[in-house]
Design an enzyme around this catalytic site. Structure first.
Site, PDB file in Angstrom:
ATOM      1  N   PHE A  91     144.675 103.241 109.977  1.00 20.11           N
ATOM      2  CA  PHE A  91     144.491 102.288 111.067  1.00 20.11           C
ATOM      3  C   PHE A  91     142.984 102.130 111.320  1.00 20.11           C
ATOM      4  O   PHE A  91     142.230 103.108 111.218  1.00 20.11           O
ATOM      5  CB  PHE A  91     145.175 102.918 112.284  1.00 20.11           C
ATOM      6  CG  PHE A  91     145.226 102.097 113.530  1.00 20.11           C
ATOM      7  CD1 PHE A  91     146.133 101.061 113.654  1.00 20.11           C
ATOM      8  CD2 PHE A  91     144.392 102.402 114.606  1.00 20.11           C
ATOM      9  CE1 PHE A  91     146.207 100.327 114.830  1.00 20.11           C
ATOM     10  CE2 PHE A  91     144.453 101.678 115.782  1.00 20.11           C
ATOM     11  CZ  PHE A  91     145.368 100.634 115.886  1.00 20.11           C
ATOM     12  N   ASN A 184     146.638 108.784 119.945  1.00 16.27           N
ATOM     13  CA  ASN A 184     146.740 107.326 119.994  1.00 16.27           C
ATOM     14  C   ASN A 184     147.880 107.008 119.045  1.00 16.27           C
ATOM     15  O   ASN A 184     147.670 106.773 117.862  1.00 16.27           O
ATOM     16  CB  ASN A 184     145.434 106.686 119.519  1.00 16.27           C
ATOM     17  CG  ASN A 184     145.579 105.178 119.385  1.00 16.27           C
ATOM     18  OD1 ASN A 184     146.468 104.575 119.979  1.00 16.27           O
ATOM     19  ND2 ASN A 184     144.705 104.574 118.602  1.00 16.27           N
ATOM     20  N   PRO A 185     149.125 107.050 119.558  1.00 14.60           N
ATOM     21  CA  PRO A 185     150.271 106.976 118.660  1.00 14.60           C
ATOM     22  C   PRO A 185     150.610 105.526 118.295  1.00 14.60           C
ATOM     23  O   PRO A 185     150.087 104.596 118.912  1.00 14.60           O
ATOM     24  CB  PRO A 185     151.388 107.568 119.524  1.00 14.60           C
ATOM     25  CG  PRO A 185     151.021 107.165 120.909  1.00 14.60           C
ATOM     26  CD  PRO A 185     149.522 107.146 120.962  1.00 14.60           C
TER      27      PRO A 185
HETATM   28  C1  LIG Z   1     147.713 103.917 115.946  1.00 15.17           C
HETATM   29  S1  LIG Z   1     147.316 104.976 114.598  1.00 15.17           S
HETATM   30  C2  LIG Z   1     145.995 105.894 115.339  1.00 15.17           C
HETATM   31  C3  LIG Z   1     145.050 106.484 114.341  1.00 15.17           C
HETATM   32  C4  LIG Z   1     143.807 107.129 114.964  1.00 15.17           C
HETATM   33  N1  LIG Z   1     144.156 108.266 115.790  1.00 15.17           N
HETATM   34  C5  LIG Z   1     143.043 106.113 115.796  1.00 15.17           C
HETATM   35  O1  LIG Z   1     142.979 106.279 117.021  1.00 15.17           O
HETATM   36  O2  LIG Z   1     142.509 105.144 115.244  1.00 15.17           O
HETATM   37  C6  LIG Z   1     148.681 106.098 114.621  1.00 15.17           C
HETATM   38  C7  LIG Z   1     148.650 107.193 113.561  1.00 15.17           C
HETATM   39  O3  LIG Z   1     149.833 108.003 113.730  1.00 15.17           O
HETATM   40  C8  LIG Z   1     150.333 108.357 112.466  1.00 15.17           C
HETATM   41  N2  LIG Z   1     151.766 108.637 112.624  1.00 15.17           N
HETATM   42  C9  LIG Z   1     152.784 107.767 112.781  1.00 15.17           C
HETATM   43  N3  LIG Z   1     153.950 108.422 112.918  1.00 15.17           N
HETATM   44  C10 LIG Z   1     153.651 109.741 112.846  1.00 15.17           C
HETATM   45  C11 LIG Z   1     154.441 110.922 112.914  1.00 15.17           C
HETATM   46  N4  LIG Z   1     155.759 110.879 113.092  1.00 15.17           N
HETATM   47  N5  LIG Z   1     153.813 112.112 112.803  1.00 15.17           N
HETATM   48  C12 LIG Z   1     152.460 112.175 112.624  1.00 15.17           C
HETATM   49  N6  LIG Z   1     151.668 111.090 112.547  1.00 15.17           N
HETATM   50  C13 LIG Z   1     152.266 109.887 112.661  1.00 15.17           C
HETATM   51  C14 LIG Z   1     150.027 107.173 111.580  1.00 15.17           C
HETATM   52  O4  LIG Z   1     150.018 107.534 110.221  1.00 15.17           O
HETATM   53  C15 LIG Z   1     148.658 106.738 112.113  1.00 15.17           C
HETATM   54  O5  LIG Z   1     147.644 107.367 111.404  1.00 15.17           O
END
Ligand SMILES: C[S@@+](CC[C@H](N)C(=O)[O-])C[C@H]1O[C@@H](n2cnc3c(N)ncnc32)[C@H](O)[C@@H]1O
Length: 278
Positions: A91, A184-185
């Site tokens: 992202f 930041n999910p």
């Molecule tokens: C909105 S992005 C945020 C990335 C980063 N923290 C930022 O703020 O730019 C959400 C992240 O959550 C990860 N993600 C999604 N589902 C997940 C899960 N079940 N367990 C761990 N990570 C997850 C995605 O791969 C992605 O990298």
């Protein structure tokens, strides 16, 4: 073709295609193609754009015209004053997320044990580690191996000590004494996919974007797991999606206190904070 003409032509092409900030975009892409700062153009408008740089510039323009975000074309994005390298596995860090970091920095004790769930490029975890210094113990998870590889390389390049774990949310984390759980999910409702700009819809990883029909699935799981991970009095700090504050608030039971919602510059609720009762 000289630099001035290349910029004018690139900027016109982008403008005709409805790309926002066409001049700035042309400058960023040309700077990438030439491997020189944008300021260099202004001193050298008559310099020839040589073969290799010209080909790179044209390719970058074509990619942008097809909707690829600039950040993926040039492979980087600035976050909290540092340069993060990116691939399309992660992202693109957004400026709004700097509010989440700000809030975490205010709450983190020194030293602090911190977990960043869904770390993407590593922007939050690396920034916290560097801002808090060696006394902070920062762990970061992501479900994507490819994202973690990018995060690891950013941590190494920027000199941050972060321990990375690939797992579903915090499932592989045994720590029960965290000071801070930050995330930041993914929070976009699946039904909103068609309404997203194509830059996001067609280019950012789906796993980073969507979280069920209301966009709340990941918040729900994180809030369920948080009491297992935090020490009494520990903090949970989440970035909020559009119009999600009430729904997230309603997920908390009586174990949570000190609720705080911080709005961004646009006045939108952006950061959600709650404290596990001591
Ligand atoms: C909105 S992005 C945020 C990335 C980063 N923290 C930022 O703020 O730019 C959400 C992240 O959550 C990860 N993600 C999604 N589902 C997940 C899960 N079940 N367990 C761990 N990570 C997850 C995605 O791969 C992605 O990298």
């Amino acid at each position: 073709m000289d630099i001035r003409t290349a910029l004018q032509q690139g900027s016109r092409l982008l403008e005709e295609a409805g790309i926002s900030e066409p001049r700035l975009t042309a400058e960023v892409l040309l700077s990438h193609a030439l491997k020189k700062d944008r300021s260099w153009f202004y001193g050298h408008p008559e310099e020839d754009l040589d073969g290799v740089a010209g080909v790179r510039y044209n390719r970058a323009l074509q990619e942008r015209l097809r909707g690829k975000p600039c950040q993926y074309i040039i492979g980087r994005q600035e976050f909290y004053g540092r340069d993060f390298l990116l691939t399309q596995d992660v992202f693109i860090p957004r400026p709004e997320t700097e509010y989440v970091v700000e809030q975490a920095l205010k709450l983190a004790p020194r030293p602090a044990a911190i977990l960043d769930v869904g770390c993407g490029s590593g922007n939050i975890a690396v920034t916290l580690s560097l801002e808090l210094g060696a006394s902070a113990r920062v762990v970061a998870t992501d479900i994507s191996y490819a994202a973690l590889a990018v995060a690891r390389s950013n941590a190494k390049r920027l000199g941050a000590q972060v321990h990375f774990v690939v797992c579903d949310l915090a499932s592989a984390i045994a720590d029960h004494s965290l000071d801070l759980l930050i995330s930041n999910p993914p929070y976009i409702p699946t039904g909103e996919e068609r309404g997203l700009p194509r830059e996001i819809r067609e280019h950012e990883p789906r796993i980073a974007l969507f979280a069920g029909p209301q966009g709340l699935d990941v918040y729900r799981k994180l809030i369920d797991e948080a009491p297992r991970l935090l020490r009494p009095g520990g903090w949970m700090v989440f970035e909020l999606g559009y119009r999600q504050v009430d729904a997230v608030n309603a997920m908390l039971d009586g174990r949570w206190s000190d609720l705080l919602v911080v709005s961004d510059l646009a006045g939108l609720p952006r950061v959600f904070v709650a404290r596990l009762s001591a």
